[in-house]
Design an enzyme around this catalytic site. Structure first.
Site, PDB file in Angstrom:
ATOM      1  N   ARG A 168      14.917  35.101   5.549  1.00 26.46           N
ATOM      2  CA  ARG A 168      14.956  36.171   6.545  1.00 26.46           C
ATOM      3  C   ARG A 168      13.747  36.087   7.486  1.00 26.46           C
ATOM      4  O   ARG A 168      13.867  36.373   8.681  1.00 26.46           O
ATOM      5  CB  ARG A 168      15.009  37.532   5.852  1.00 26.46           C
ATOM      6  CG  ARG A 168      16.381  37.857   5.277  1.00 26.46           C
ATOM      7  CD  ARG A 168      16.388  39.209   4.604  1.00 26.46           C
ATOM      8  NE  ARG A 168      15.753  39.170   3.301  1.00 26.46           N
ATOM      9  CZ  ARG A 168      15.077  40.180   2.756  1.00 26.46           C
ATOM     10  NH1 ARG A 168      14.937  41.311   3.417  1.00 26.46           N
ATOM     11  NH2 ARG A 168      14.553  40.071   1.559  1.00 26.46           N
ATOM     12  N   ALA A 173      15.683  45.057  -1.174  1.00 27.21           N
ATOM     13  CA  ALA A 173      15.832  44.023  -0.148  1.00 27.21           C
ATOM     14  C   ALA A 173      16.005  44.713   1.191  1.00 27.21           C
ATOM     15  O   ALA A 173      17.030  45.346   1.425  1.00 27.21           O
ATOM     16  CB  ALA A 173      17.017  43.112  -0.458  1.00 27.21           C
ATOM     17  N   CYS A 174      15.004  44.614   2.049  1.00 25.48           N
ATOM     18  CA  CYS A 174      15.041  45.277   3.355  1.00 25.48           C
ATOM     19  C   CYS A 174      14.330  44.382   4.363  1.00 25.48           C
ATOM     20  O   CYS A 174      13.600  43.477   3.981  1.00 25.48           O
ATOM     21  CB  CYS A 174      14.315  46.623   3.319  1.00 25.48           C
ATOM     22  SG  CYS A 174      14.826  47.707   1.991  1.00 25.48           S
ATOM     23  N   THR A 175      14.532  44.674   5.635  1.00 22.25           N
ATOM     24  CA  THR A 175      13.805  43.967   6.682  1.00 22.25           C
ATOM     25  C   THR A 175      13.256  44.991   7.663  1.00 22.25           C
ATOM     26  O   THR A 175      14.006  45.805   8.201  1.00 22.25           O
ATOM     27  CB  THR A 175      14.714  42.971   7.415  1.00 22.25           C
ATOM     28  OG1 THR A 175      15.319  42.077   6.465  1.00 22.25           O
ATOM     29  CG2 THR A 175      13.901  42.152   8.415  1.00 22.25           C
TER      30      THR A 175
END
Length: 500
Positions: free
Chosen positions: A260, A14-16
């Site tokens: 997100r 889980a990253c942005t």
């Protein structure tokens, strides 16, 4: 191989990832970076990898990947995990850094391929993955394009063990690299007049000319293989669609990802409309907590135009702390949804690139070793530095403080800005009203002070003409900024503990 992958820490699931072209920023600089999410208390380390002679081997603890260098490698900075989390290995995984040639890299954004792509070209047990991307790119590449070409060749030869996106840049070009399947990949040179935000979605669509070798590099069979296997997809105008061919379907993407995306688009003034572009839904899955979040009506673009230009360094740093505060129904503070500035952030990097500058000084690495919602980014001239501040705890520090639940009474190891920022975040997330609001205001003031101070440092850096002089200044400035931040944040933490 499958057993190894299933048992490994899923550090970047889980990253942005964020990109902002230089025509959209106040200072005319290009910015890109990434927030990594994993768990609430997880230790990261900033350090320097030295140069090695020919024959140096890169290997992995997540697959059987091995690559042996044929030349002298380059010195580079890294942000790595603690050895206790990777079978006591010290090389996992160099997710953010700059090498001595001025090549920077942020790795990786985990994405997913669809079932048809997986069946036709599965991931390989010998493939490169996020454990090794940063080390190989920064250790071996003198330019961003060289890094793209090397990574592509490795995937051609050995495959990939995961689906990932990586951004690689130098003082002239910024590239987005995507490992699409086991052996297929694409890299696109990013335009100066667009922004991008990606929260782990492999199917965000984009228009690309596969024949434009100046702006696009890719595997040889990127189009022919899916056409032969019968799963190629095309856009409305009949053009081969890379993202839809390889990426996960809309039905297989999650509400946490789209929450997100909606939050990020809102932050950058390019809002989506509830009820038209997306709906707020609650997903119920047996044996798991209900998940509230967003689901879009159709796949969204990877690149977009923000609602304004003139984005500042501070605004782009704070983009990673965005919790959807201005999105009704998707505010993590009140609605219980997942967000960009999550409590599970472990590390955030933002690279500021001045096009056409000398590669030694062109890129500034703004580094946060904790959750962006309550943290501070420290500026570092990572292409030059040869010494790390003693206030960055190294990989020999105990991991045990990560396991502490009561950080009021369990003080962190001495001189560890890593743990100080982690503990500040823990107390703020536990006490958002009594501590969080005022602490965030103080940290914002400290961040702006660092930004202003670094302008003076930068003027001195650009006035210096020798590598030796620049290196000495880079070491001194990095240590001063880190010590200043540590001492102020340590004093803040002590006051927070006393108050509690």
């Amino acid at each position: 191989g499958a057993a190894t992958i299933m048992s490994m820490p899923t550090s970047a699931l889980a990253c942005t990832q964020i990109y902002m072209g230089n025509k959209l920023t106040a200072d005319g600089n290009t910015y890109y970076g990434r927030a990594e999410d994993y768990r609430k208390r997880y230790l990261k380390h900033f350090g320097i990898e030295p140069s090695f002679g020919p024959g140096h081997t890169y290997s992995s603890d997540e697959s059987a990947f091995v690559y042996t260098s044929t030349k002298t490698s380059y010195r580079y900075t890294y942000v790595r995990d603690h050895p206790s989390q990777w079978d006591e290995r010290w090389d996992a995984y160099s997710e953010a850094g700059i090498n001595e040639k001025g090549v920077s890299c942020s790795a990786t954004l985990t994405t997913y391929m669809n079932a048809a792509a997986k069946a036709a070209d599965p991931l390989t047990d010998t493939g490169i993955g996020e454990y090794s991307y940063g080390s190989v790119i920064l250790g071996e590449s003198a330019t961003a394009r060289e890094g793209v070409e090397l990574l592509g060749k490795i995937i051609d030869d050995q495959g990939a063990c995961g689906n990932d996106q990586i951004i690689i840049s130098d003082n002239n070009e910024t590239w987005l690299f995507a490992a699409l399947s086991g052996h297929q990949w694409i890299a696109m040179k990013l335009a100066d007049d667009v922004a991008s935000l990606n929260p782990n979605i492999g199917s965000l669509n984009y228009d690309v000319d596969l024949n434009d070798t100046e702006n696009c590099l890719h595997s040889e069979k990127i189009q022919s293989m899916p056409e032969e296997k019968g799963f190629a997809k095309y856009s409305a105008d009949g053009k081969f669609d890379v993202a839809q061919t390889y990426g996960e379907s809309l039905a297989d993407s999650g509400v946490n990802q789209w929450s997100r995306y909606v939050q990020g688009r809102n932050y950058f003034g390019s809002q989506l409309t509830e009820g038209t572009d997306y709906d707020i839904i609650t997903v119920k899955e047996k044996g798991k907590p209900d998940q509230k979040g967003a689901m879009v009506s159709e796949i969204q673009p990877l690149f977009f135009k923000p609602g304004k230009s003139g984005w500042s360094t501070f605004e782009l740093i704070r983009a990673f702390g965005n919790r959807g505060e201005n999105v009704p129904g998707l505010n993590a503070n009140t609605d219980g949804v997942y967000c960009i500035g999550s409590e599970r952030n472990t590390e955030i990097n933002l690279f500021q690139i001045r096009r056409g500058y000398d590669p030694e000084v062109a890129t500034i690495q703004w580094e946060m070793l904790s959750r962006a919602a309550y943290s501070v980014a420290i500026p570092l001239y990572s292409a030059l530095i040869t010494e790390v501040s003693p206030y960055f705890s190294d990989q020999t520090v105990s991991y045990d403080h990560c396991k502490q639940t009561d950080v009021v009474y369990n003080e962190e190891p001495e001189n560890s800005i890593n743990y100080v920022l982690m503990d500040i975040s823990s107390l703020c997330f536990e006490n958002p009203d009594t501590l969080g609001i005022s602490v965030r205001a103080y940290l914002d003031a400290l961040q702006n002070e660092l930004i202003e101070q670094n302008k003076e440092v930068d003027a001195a850096m650009l006035a210096e003409t020798t590598t030796e002089g620049r290196t000495a200044l880079a070491n001194k400035a990095g240590k001063a900024a880190t010590e200043n931040t540590y001492k102020k944040c340590k004093a803040l933490l002590q006051e927070m503990r006393a108050y509690q």
